[in-house]
Design an enzyme around this catalytic site. Structure first.
Site, PDB file in Angstrom:
ATOM      1  N   CYS A  38      83.631  15.430  35.368  1.00 58.98           N
ATOM      2  CA  CYS A  38      83.867  13.990  35.220  1.00 58.98           C
ATOM      3  C   CYS A  38      82.674  13.359  34.520  1.00 58.98           C
ATOM      4  CB  CYS A  38      84.111  13.335  36.584  1.00 58.98           C
ATOM      5  SG  CYS A  38      84.457  11.557  36.505  1.00 58.98           S
ATOM      6  N   GLU A  78     103.508  19.696  45.117  1.00 61.86           N
ATOM      7  CA  GLU A  78     103.966  19.145  43.855  1.00 61.86           C
ATOM      8  C   GLU A  78     105.397  19.566  43.568  1.00 61.86           C
ATOM      9  OE1 GLU A  78     100.657  18.545  40.570  1.00 61.86           O
ATOM     10  OE2 GLU A  78     100.549  20.557  41.414  1.00 61.86           O
ATOM     11  N   CYS A 138      85.935   9.682  41.934  1.00 64.84           N
ATOM     12  CA  CYS A 138      85.947   8.288  41.494  1.00 64.84           C
ATOM     13  C   CYS A 138      87.318   7.821  41.036  1.00 64.84           C
ATOM     14  CB  CYS A 138      84.934   8.079  40.362  1.00 64.84           C
ATOM     15  SG  CYS A 138      85.291   9.037  38.862  1.00 64.84           S
ATOM     16  N   CYS A 158      81.327  10.032  36.879  1.00 67.27           N
ATOM     17  CA  CYS A 158      80.464  10.176  38.052  1.00 67.27           C
ATOM     18  C   CYS A 158      79.690  11.494  38.069  1.00 67.27           C
ATOM     19  CB  CYS A 158      81.284  10.061  39.331  1.00 67.27           C
ATOM     20  SG  CYS A 158      82.517  11.363  39.543  1.00 67.27           S
ATOM     21  N   ASP A 191      91.596  23.643  40.205  1.00 70.22           N
ATOM     22  CA  ASP A 191      92.654  23.707  41.217  1.00 70.22           C
ATOM     23  C   ASP A 191      92.242  23.015  42.509  1.00 70.22           C
ATOM     24  OD1 ASP A 191      94.129  25.149  39.415  1.00 70.22           O
ATOM     25  OD2 ASP A 191      93.414  27.080  40.142  1.00 70.22           O
ATOM     26  N   ASP A 233      97.842  23.111  46.174  1.00 68.86           N
ATOM     27  CA  ASP A 233      98.017  23.285  44.735  1.00 68.86           C
ATOM     28  C   ASP A 233      98.368  24.750  44.487  1.00 68.86           C
ATOM     29  OD1 ASP A 233      97.514  22.121  41.876  1.00 68.86           O
ATOM     30  OD2 ASP A 233      96.456  24.040  41.919  1.00 68.86           O
ATOM     31  N   CYS A 244      89.961  12.561  38.644  1.00 73.04           N
ATOM     32  CA  CYS A 244      88.744  12.876  39.389  1.00 73.04           C
ATOM     33  C   CYS A 244      88.976  12.574  40.865  1.00 73.04           C
ATOM     34  CB  CYS A 244      87.562  12.084  38.851  1.00 73.04           C
ATOM     35  SG  CYS A 244      86.005  12.392  39.748  1.00 73.04           S
TER      36      CYS A 244
END
Length: 484
Positions: free
Chosen positions: A393, A321, A377, A396, A403, A221, A374
């Site tokens: 999150c 990406e 999950c 969970c 990042d 990332d 997330c």
């Protein structure tokens, strides 16, 4: 531990060395750069004159078969015309190598072709403008052939220029030439930052071993505060959490750069309107500024080369990406930091380094919600403003750096067949239209894509304490899907 099988592949690679010419050789190098510029401008003027003549004849109603014959824009055609006109337009052409004139026309041919393809729709991406004439101050480059690296590893031989000493040893290239694993095809001489360089383009047979962990997957990332965040730490490259420290080369040199830029602005520089030549003091100050820019670029290039080399050497699958860098640069507050990070350079280097080692480069499409998903999950948040640097999150209870969460989601994406082609060194996602902006990956669960956040959003004290702004991607993206 079993030995890793070496993979042999023939690639095109460049070796760049700094030259140490004598004053007479430096003047000869400048003359060759001027010869290449002259050939480029002469060819461009000829093409433009023929085009204007044909347009004028069409405006007078002349039949198409009676128009002035159009010129062929290939390198061979332009060189054929030059060889028959050089005795009249450049009677001094024998003072420089013929390769310099050929190199100037070699750069003109693809420029005209790109302009034509852009007008007819054969070329995707931004519109390519008509080539412009090269300036005498900026055209400091020429390409030549028939070069040789001397066995003493301290000299190179160029046509018409003879033996030129190098600042550093050429043993890296000389060893490959002596072993028969490299063949020099051409050389490009350029003047950058007050120094002459010679870059040899070679066909090299590389015998690189496969990655140390061929089955390992890493998500990368890219950001601003940290050049890259990895889904798993790498010894000697990242810290214990997987963050790559940002050296901030441009920020450290910004004070000196502002000082020398003010000094340049106070000198009498060139004026295109009146044709006034710059003063000697302006030229000296401008040379200092150019050397400073070159120093920052070299430090940035060195850091990116080490980072990408470590990733390609260690991991068998790397996931990155497809960022909209052009849209991100429209953010006036972060454009300088984004340009200094070199997002496109990281992806370009990973493309060919993974091809050398036979590993796999997976490119996630532009709208994959890596930051809002997330990593534990799989629930996708509806919105995640950019000033929130810690992902929490509600499903969970996971709390993780934004990042690092995105990097782990990218690593998990490698097993999916909906993003990237899975081909080693592939530069475009599957289904791409040439710019990589038309492919949408379905989220694991209900949610939306990356949310756009205004730059004036209020940052809470808790968020300031937990982390600073590291990720600037997708800010100011010019093209967004409907309903985002």
């Amino acid at each position: 531990m079993p030995a890793r099988r070496v993979r042999s592949v023939i690639v095109h690679q460049a070796y760049r060395f700094a030259l140490d010419p004598t004053p007479a050789q430096a003047r000869a190098l400048s003359a060759h750069c001027g010869a290449a510029r002259f050939a480029f401008n002469w060819g461009l003027a000829l093409v433009k004159a023929v085009m204007d003549q044909r347009e004028a004849e069409k405006s007078h109603g002349i039949a198409p078969e009676d128009l002035t014959p159009a010129l062929q824009w290939s390198h061979y055609s332009l060189l054929w015309i030059w060889n028959r006109a050089k005795h009249e337009v450049a009677p001094w052409w024998t003072e420089c190598s013929k390769e310099a004139y050929s190199g100037g026309l070699y750069r003109l041919a693809p420029a005209l072709k790109n302009w034509t393809d852009s007008r007819t729709g054969k070329r995707t991406g931004p519109t390519v403008q008509f080539p412009r004439f090269k300036s005498r101050r900026r055209a400091r480059r020429f390409t030549t052939g028939g070069i040789r690296v001397e066995p003493d590893r301290r000299h190179v031989t160029l046509p018409k220029l003879g033996r030129i000493r190098t600042y550093e040893s050429t043993r890296k290239l000389a060893r490959r030439i002596e072993a028969g694993t490299a063949r020099v095809t051409s050389a490009t001489v350029c003047f950058e930052g007050g120094r002459w360089f010679c870059a040899f383009t070679c066909e090299v047979q590389r015998n690189d071993p496969p990655p140390a962990q061929p089955d390992a997957v890493v998500g990368v990332d890219l950001g601003v505060a940290h050049p890259a965040v990895l889904s798993r730490p790498l010894h000697g490259v990242t810290d214990a959490a997987g963050f790559v420290l940002n050296p901030k080369h441009f920020v450290r040199e910004s004070t000196a750069l502002r000082r020398i830029s003010r000094k340049v602005s106070r000198r009498c520089g060139p004026d295109r309107r009146t044709g006034a030549r710059p003063s000697k003091r302006w030229e000296r100050a401008n040379q200092r500024r150019n050397r400073l820019h070159c120093r920052v670029a070299n430090m940035r290039r060195d850091g990116l080369q080490k980072l990408t080399a470590a990733l390609a050497t260690e991991f068998g699958t790397i996931v990155v990406e497809d960022l909209n860098v052009a849209g991100m640069l429209r953010n006036r507050r972060l454009a300088r930091s984004i340009a200094d990070a070199g997002f496109a350079e990281v992806r370009r280097q990973l493309a060919y380094k993974t091809r050398w080692r036979g590993s796999r480069l997976v490119v996630a499409d532009r709208w994959f919600p890596s930051s809002k998903t997330c990593s534990d999950c799989g629930v996708v948040k509806t919105k995640l403003p950019l000033h929130i640097r810690v992902f929490h999150c509600e499903w969970c209870g996971l709390e993780i750096d934004r990042d690092l969460n995105a990097a782990r989601n990218l690593a998990a994406l490698a097993a999916s067949s909906t993003a990237g082609t899975g081909v080693a060194g592939d530069l475009e996602p599957s289904g791409s239209n040439g710019r990589g902006a038309d492919c949408k990956t379905c989220a694991p669960r209900a949610g939306s894509r990356e949310a756009f956040t205004s730059h004036r959003a209020t940052v809470s004290d808790e968020d300031r304490r937990l982390g600073s702004a590291r990720d600037s991607r997708r800010i100011g993206s010019p093209s967004r899907p409907s309903g985002s």
